[in-house]
Design a protein around this motif. Structure first.
Motif, PDB file in Angstrom:
ATOM      1  N   ILE A  54       0.851  -1.180   0.000  1.00 32.68           N
ATOM      2  CA  ILE A  54       0.000   0.000   0.000  1.00 32.68           C
ATOM      3  C   ILE A  54       0.895   1.240   0.000  1.00 32.68           C
ATOM      4  O   ILE A  54       1.952   1.258   0.644  1.00 32.68           O
ATOM      5  N   ILE A  55       0.499   2.255  -0.776  1.00 31.53           N
ATOM      6  CA  ILE A  55       1.286   3.483  -0.904  1.00 31.53           C
ATOM      7  C   ILE A  55       0.376   4.665  -0.595  1.00 31.53           C
ATOM      8  O   ILE A  55      -0.623   4.892  -1.286  1.00 31.53           O
ATOM      9  N   GLU A  56       0.708   5.419   0.448  1.00 32.53           N
ATOM     10  CA  GLU A  56      -0.114   6.552   0.859  1.00 32.53           C
ATOM     11  C   GLU A  56       0.408   7.836   0.222  1.00 32.53           C
ATOM     12  O   GLU A  56       1.585   8.174   0.355  1.00 32.53           O
ATOM     13  N   THR A  57      -0.467   8.570  -0.476  1.00 34.70           N
ATOM     14  CA  THR A  57      -0.072   9.804  -1.156  1.00 34.70           C
ATOM     15  C   THR A  57      -0.577  11.062  -0.451  1.00 34.70           C
ATOM     16  O   THR A  57      -0.185  12.171  -0.813  1.00 34.70           O
ATOM     17  N   GLY A  58      -1.449  10.879   0.517  1.00 32.28           N
ATOM     18  CA  GLY A  58      -1.978  12.008   1.254  1.00 32.28           C
ATOM     19  C   GLY A  58      -3.017  11.533   2.252  1.00 32.28           C
ATOM     20  O   GLY A  58      -3.345  10.346   2.304  1.00 32.28           O
ATOM     21  N   GLY A 100      -2.276  12.778  -7.477  1.00 28.59           N
ATOM     22  CA  GLY A 100      -1.223  12.875  -8.480  1.00 28.59           C
ATOM     23  C   GLY A 100      -0.284  14.047  -8.270  1.00 28.59           C
ATOM     24  O   GLY A 100      -0.438  14.857  -7.343  1.00 28.59           O
ATOM     25  N   SER A 101       0.679  14.179  -9.161  1.00 27.54           N
ATOM     26  CA  SER A 101       1.731  15.197  -9.047  1.00 27.54           C
ATOM     27  C   SER A 101       1.187  16.621  -9.118  1.00 27.54           C
ATOM     28  O   SER A 101       1.779  17.548  -8.564  1.00 27.54           O
ATOM     29  N   ASN A 102       0.064  16.828  -9.808  1.00 24.55           N
ATOM     30  CA  ASN A 102      -0.469  18.183 -10.012  1.00 24.55           C
ATOM     31  C   ASN A 102      -1.721  18.468  -9.189  1.00 24.55           C
ATOM     32  O   ASN A 102      -2.473  19.393  -9.499  1.00 24.55           O
ATOM     33  N   GLU A 125       3.735  12.477  -0.803  1.00 28.59           N
ATOM     34  CA  GLU A 125       4.392  12.429  -2.100  1.00 28.59           C
ATOM     35  C   GLU A 125       3.481  11.674  -3.053  1.00 28.59           C
ATOM     36  O   GLU A 125       2.715  10.803  -2.631  1.00 28.59           O
ATOM     37  N   SER A 126       3.557  12.002  -4.336  1.00 27.08           N
ATOM     38  CA  SER A 126       2.726  11.310  -5.307  1.00 27.08           C
ATOM     39  C   SER A 126       3.227   9.882  -5.479  1.00 27.08           C
ATOM     40  O   SER A 126       4.352   9.537  -5.114  1.00 27.08           O
ATOM     41  N   LEU A 127       2.365   9.042  -6.051  1.00 24.92           N
ATOM     42  CA  LEU A 127       2.734   7.655  -6.328  1.00 24.92           C
ATOM     43  C   LEU A 127       4.015   7.586  -7.147  1.00 24.92           C
ATOM     44  O   LEU A 127       4.935   6.817  -6.830  1.00 24.92           O
ATOM     45  N   VAL A 132       9.856   6.368  -7.658  1.00 21.54           N
ATOM     46  CA  VAL A 132      11.191   6.808  -8.107  1.00 21.54           C
ATOM     47  C   VAL A 132      12.148   6.878  -6.921  1.00 21.54           C
ATOM     48  O   VAL A 132      13.320   6.467  -7.021  1.00 21.54           O
ATOM     49  N   LYS A 133      11.671   7.383  -5.809  1.00 22.11           N
ATOM     50  CA  LYS A 133      12.488   7.488  -4.598  1.00 22.11           C
ATOM     51  C   LYS A 133      13.008   6.122  -4.152  1.00 22.11           C
ATOM     52  O   LYS A 133      14.092   6.003  -3.574  1.00 22.11           O
ATOM     53  N   ASN A 134      12.246   5.081  -4.448  1.00 14.96           N
ATOM     54  CA  ASN A 134      12.623   3.722  -4.063  1.00 14.96           C
ATOM     55  C   ASN A 134      13.188   2.917  -5.240  1.00 14.96           C
ATOM     56  O   ASN A 134      13.183   1.688  -5.217  1.00 14.96           O
ATOM     57  N   GLU A 135      13.696   3.656  -6.233  1.00 15.22           N
ATOM     58  CA  GLU A 135      14.377   3.055  -7.394  1.00 15.22           C
ATOM     59  C   GLU A 135      13.492   2.066  -8.159  1.00 15.22           C
ATOM     60  O   GLU A 135      13.963   1.058  -8.669  1.00 15.22           O
ATOM     61  N   PHE A 136      12.208   2.410  -8.228  1.00  8.83           N
ATOM     62  CA  PHE A 136      11.260   1.613  -8.994  1.00  8.83           C
ATOM     63  C   PHE A 136      10.897   2.440 -10.223  1.00  8.83           C
ATOM     64  O   PHE A 136      10.387   3.544 -10.103  1.00  8.83           O
ATOM     65  N   THR A 137      11.169   1.914 -11.388  1.00  8.39           N
ATOM     66  CA  THR A 137      10.914   2.660 -12.614  1.00  8.39           C
ATOM     67  C   THR A 137       9.417   2.792 -12.875  1.00  8.39           C
ATOM     68  O   THR A 137       8.721   1.773 -12.964  1.00  8.39           O
ATOM     69  N   PRO A 138       8.907   4.017 -12.993  1.00 10.00           N
ATOM     70  CA  PRO A 138       7.480   4.196 -13.267  1.00 10.00           C
ATOM     71  C   PRO A 138       7.017   3.467 -14.527  1.00 10.00           C
ATOM     72  O   PRO A 138       5.860   3.028 -14.603  1.00 10.00           O
ATOM     73  N   ASP A 139       7.904   3.321 -15.502  1.00  7.77           N
ATOM     74  CA  ASP A 139       7.542   2.609 -16.734  1.00  7.77           C
ATOM     75  C   ASP A 139       7.310   1.123 -16.486  1.00  7.77           C
ATOM     76  O   ASP A 139       6.824   0.415 -17.378  1.00  7.77           O
ATOM     77  N   SER A 140       7.651   0.653 -15.285  1.00  4.21           N
ATOM     78  CA  SER A 140       7.413  -0.756 -14.947  1.00  4.21           C
ATOM     79  C   SER A 140       5.949  -1.026 -14.620  1.00  4.21           C
ATOM     80  O   SER A 140       5.539  -2.185 -14.503  1.00  4.21           O
TER      81      SER A 140
END
Length: 320
Positions: A54-58, A100-102, A125-127, A132-140
């Motif tokens: 689970i990833i919390e963005t806010g 999201g980022s915006n 932080e956004s998803l 990216v912070k955890n070296e996971f490529t978003p394109d994955s």
């Protein structure tokens, strides 16, 4: 002076209304049919090892009475904006994107002053930033399955231009229509021409208490079901881990797991802003209520219920 009095009167009126509404706690279950339970379901391939995070963005904090009928006006609840990351041998996807980022600019530009007060949140932080912070490529991320296309679930779609977006035709058609507006929908979050949409064709194969279903990887590990009411094409997701744990992610059908036990709806004030079809919401809540009563081993996780989510592995940690 008159303006101050009017503001105080409005606050007092809302508070009284909140107390009155919180006293009307339960849905009359007898008005709705008892669902038929599937006797088959999809066979689960227990040799498949995949992970859930689970990833919390806010998050937001609000009186419990505004979360569900019967909640306390004097108890504060944390509501999370999250994404569920599934890493499976056949594909990696997220269920919802969270904020999201915006989101901050979108929120300010599209919401009225009063709606910004009602739906205000604290961003983390956004998803995409967390991955990216955890070296996971978003394109994955191969694909995104939003529970529905409201702003706090679809906000990160355009952060992942290479991922396909799975939804129902009903959800998409409504989300791009003139009927879809803030404070629920923000069209600029999902109107980019590069988005590759996939419309899910549900099978008329029963799953648990649902008449239709969709087996994402054809191995019984991840199964989607329709949860109509909050929006026209809202989705729920069953996750059947190798460990034997079973999760049911229920989107915004309710904002708290307790609401399925009572069962009860959202508070009237926010409900009127975001729930599309109240009767359909109640009918679907009752279905999940019966599911929970009969199969208590299934862990029910509403999209914003921090209390229901806090025991789930937080990325980069995973559970199998």
């Amino acid at each position: 002076m008159k303006k101050i009095k009017l503001i105080l009167l409005s606050v007092l009126t809302i508070s009284i209304f909140a107390i009155v509404q919180s006293c009307k706690t339960t849905i009359d279950v007898s008005k709705y049919p008892i669902p038929t339970f599937s006797t088959t379901n999809y066979p689960i391939d227990k040799t498949i090892k995949f992970s859930l995070s689970i990833i919390e963005t806010g998050f937001a904090k609000t009186p419990e009475a505004f979360v569900f009928r019967g909640g306390s006006l004097f108890k504060t609840r944390k509501l999370s904006h999250v994404s569920i990351l599934i890493q499976h041998p056949k594909g990696t996807f997220v269920f919802d994107t969270g904020l999201g980022s915006n989101i901050e600019g979108q929120f300010h530009d599209n919401f009225s002053f009063w709606d910004r007060q009602m739906f205000k949140f604290t961003t983390l932080e956004s998803l995409k930033e967390i991955l990216v912070k955890n070296e996971f490529t978003p394109d994955s991320i191969d694909f995104i399955i939003p529970t529905h296309l409201h702003f706090d679930h679809a906000g990160g779609i355009e952060d992942f231009p290479k991922a396909r977006v799975w939804t129902t035709k009903e959800e998409y058609n409504h989300a791009i229509s003139e009927e879809a507006n803030p404070p629920a929908f923000i069209k600029e979050q999902y109107d980019a021409k590069f988005i590759k949409w996939k419309f899910i064709n549900f099978n008329s194969i029963p799953y648990e208490v649902f008449e239709e279903s969709y087996d994402v990887f054809n191995d019984g590990t991840i199964v989607l079901v329709k949860l109509p009411g909050h929006t026209k094409g809202s989705l729920g997701m069953f996750v059947n881990l190798k460990s034997g744990k079973r999760y049911f992610f229920t989107g915004d059908l309710t904002w708290a797991a307790e609401a399925f036990y009572a069962p009860s709806e959202k508070h009237a004030i926010p409900r009127k802003k975001v729930d599309g079809d109240r009767e359909k919401v109640k009918e679907t809540i009752v279905m999940v209520h019966h599911l929970k009563k009969k199969k208590n081993n299934i862990i029910i996780v509403p999209a914003h219920d921090y209390n229901a989510q806090k025991s789930i592995a937080r990325y980069p940690n995973v559970e199998w």
